[in-house]
Motif scaffolding. Structure first.
Motif, PDB file in Angstrom:
ATOM      1  N   LYS A  95       0.830  -1.199   0.000  1.00  0.00           N
ATOM      2  CA  LYS A  95       0.000   0.000   0.000  1.00  0.00           C
ATOM      3  C   LYS A  95       0.868   1.253   0.000  1.00  0.00           C
ATOM      4  O   LYS A  95       0.611   2.209  -0.737  1.00  0.00           O
ATOM      5  CB  LYS A  95      -0.926  -0.003   1.211  1.00  0.00           C
ATOM      6  N   GLU A  96       1.895   1.245   0.817  1.00  0.00           N
ATOM      7  CA  GLU A  96       2.777   2.402   0.911  1.00  0.00           C
ATOM      8  C   GLU A  96       3.517   2.653  -0.397  1.00  0.00           C
ATOM      9  O   GLU A  96       3.768   3.799  -0.780  1.00  0.00           O
ATOM     10  CB  GLU A  96       3.783   2.195   2.044  1.00  0.00           C
ATOM     11  N   ALA A  97       3.828   1.570  -1.116  1.00  0.00           N
ATOM     12  CA  ALA A  97       4.591   1.693  -2.353  1.00  0.00           C
ATOM     13  C   ALA A  97       3.737   2.164  -3.526  1.00  0.00           C
ATOM     14  O   ALA A  97       4.260   2.799  -4.457  1.00  0.00           O
ATOM     15  CB  ALA A  97       5.249   0.360  -2.694  1.00  0.00           C
ATOM     16  N   HIS A  98       2.430   1.873  -3.514  1.00  0.00           N
ATOM     17  CA  HIS A  98       1.625   2.111  -4.710  1.00  0.00           C
ATOM     18  C   HIS A  98       0.486   3.120  -4.530  1.00  0.00           C
ATOM     19  O   HIS A  98       0.189   3.875  -5.465  1.00  0.00           O
ATOM     20  CB  HIS A  98       1.038   0.784  -5.204  1.00  0.00           C
ATOM     21  N   ILE A  99      -0.171   3.134  -3.390  1.00  0.00           N
ATOM     22  CA  ILE A  99      -1.355   3.974  -3.244  1.00  0.00           C
ATOM     23  C   ILE A  99      -1.056   5.466  -3.369  1.00  0.00           C
ATOM     24  O   ILE A  99      -1.805   6.189  -4.057  1.00  0.00           O
ATOM     25  CB  ILE A  99      -2.092   3.657  -1.926  1.00  0.00           C
TER      26      ILE A  99
END
Length: 380
Positions: free
Chosen positions: A107-111
């Motif tokens: 989530k941290e990498a993409h959102i």
């Protein structure tokens, strides 16, 4: 069920409608089609600025914590304007996998990139001869050291030509049609071993056929359980089906308005053809078909949050059946009531019919979903 919109939802409807009215007329859309990948980065940035790309994500991830109703509102507006930008592929499907199955690190990498408009995604699921069965997967993902090696082919990957990240279904064990042994993987679109063949689709969008040859990804690439991801896939795809139902309602609504306006202005024998009773009856039938589709789209939107997977799937399938039938009827009547002009590429009504036809054949057509409803014993 309460189908009335809240004050915040009405404001959202007015906001996104106003944005697209100002920036997405039919002539502008034709210009956007000529840009790289067939959609406008400037419009995508405006959607991000207005917060539309972050709507369904939790506030903890930088989003607005909106739900299925807000997605329905946005998708209807996108359908009315025949928007080309990859909202469905990136926010609804890609975001759905991250919201429901992604790890904190994923989530941290993409959102954040999705929310600010710097990252787009594509769902690589369809395979040769697989039709609409989500468990029909031949593409393989085999363990290698601390990661995976993916081999196979995926077809008609919407936004696959330009996406930064691909969400790929692959079989980690078992036979072709087994419901277990299926994983979902986040794969960088520029990874070694990936080759793409991009092309425009009939409705003006862009897709790609993608080949994976020895594509290596780490263990962190798997979303959820790599051996039992089918329930996650089914949930996200059901949400996507509800979303395209809403988009279709928007396209049907605009098709009806455009056709009625044409009936009021086109003259034959010295009078507007809208004065002919037989044509009025056909327009009335179009309105009935639209309202049937709208009610089922709302039902599918509510059902997208059902905890019972069977109830959710059956409700969404029933909506897809009605939306497909209504879309075909309204599209055909729109073309016929426009006469010869409706067949020209310069007339926007034909483009609405093309999009409705593609929606009918996306994520399962009416016959496929009618069979699903029948096998489930109906809605009640």
């Amino acid at each position: 069920m309460d189908f009335d919109l809240s004050e915040e939802q009405r404001l959202l409807k007015e906001s996104v409608g106003g944005l697209l009215t100002d920036a997405y007329d039919f002539d502008s859309r034709r210009k956007y089609m000529l840009e790289k990948g067939g959609w406008s980065r400037a419009i995508w940035a405006k959607l991000a600025e207005q917060g539309l790309l972050g709507l369904p994500f939790p506030e903890a991830d930088g989003g607005f914590g909106a739900g299925a109703v807000e997605t329905m509102i946005v998708m209807e507006a996108l359908g009315r304007a025949l928007v080309l930008e990859p909202y469905l592929a990136t926010v609804v499907i890609g975001g759905g996998f991250l919201r429901h199955g992604g790890s904190a690190a994923q989530k941290e990498a993409h959102i954040p990139g999705i929310i600010d408009g710097s990252k787009t995604l594509a769902f690589a699921q369809l395979e040769k001869n697989s039709r609409y069965d989500l468990n029909d997967v031949v593409t393989s993902a085999k363990t290698k050291g601390d990661g995976w090696v993916i081999d196979g082919e995926k077809f008609v990957v919407v936004n696959g030509e330009n996406a930064d990240t691909l969400i790929v279904t692959a079989r980690t064990k078992g036979a072709r049609h087994d419901k277990s042994g299926i994983g979902v993987f986040l794969v960088p679109a520029d990874a070694n071993g990936i080759s793409k063949k991009g092309y425009p689709t009939q409705d003006g969008l862009h897709a790609a056929d993608i080949t994976f040859t020895g594509v290596e990804v780490g263990t962190e690439a798997a979303i959820g359980d790599p051996e039992n991801a089918l329930p996650l896939i089914e949930r996200v795809v059901d949400e996507a089906r509800a979303a395209v139902c809403a988009e279709a309602v928007g396209a049907m609504d605009e098709s009806l308005k455009t056709t009625v306006e044409y009936l009021k202005t086109r003259k034959q024998f010295g009078v507007a053809i809208g004065s002919f009773q037989s044509l009025q009856h056909r327009a009335a039938d179009m309105f009935v078909a639209l309202e049937q589709a709208r009610s089922m789209s709302m039902f599918a939107t509510m059902a997208a949050d059902f905890d019972d997977a069977k109830e959710r799937a059956t409700a969404v399938a029933a909506a897809k059946v009605q939306v497909g039938k209504s879309g075909k009827f309204i599209g055909q009547q729109s073309i016929q009531l426009h006469g010869g002009i409706g067949m020209t590429i310069e007339a926007k009504i034909g483009h609405y019919f093309k999009r409705l036809t593609m929606i009918e054949n996306s994520l399962g057509d009416s016959e496929y979903h009618l069979r699903r409803v029948s096998e489930a014993g109906g809605l009640v």
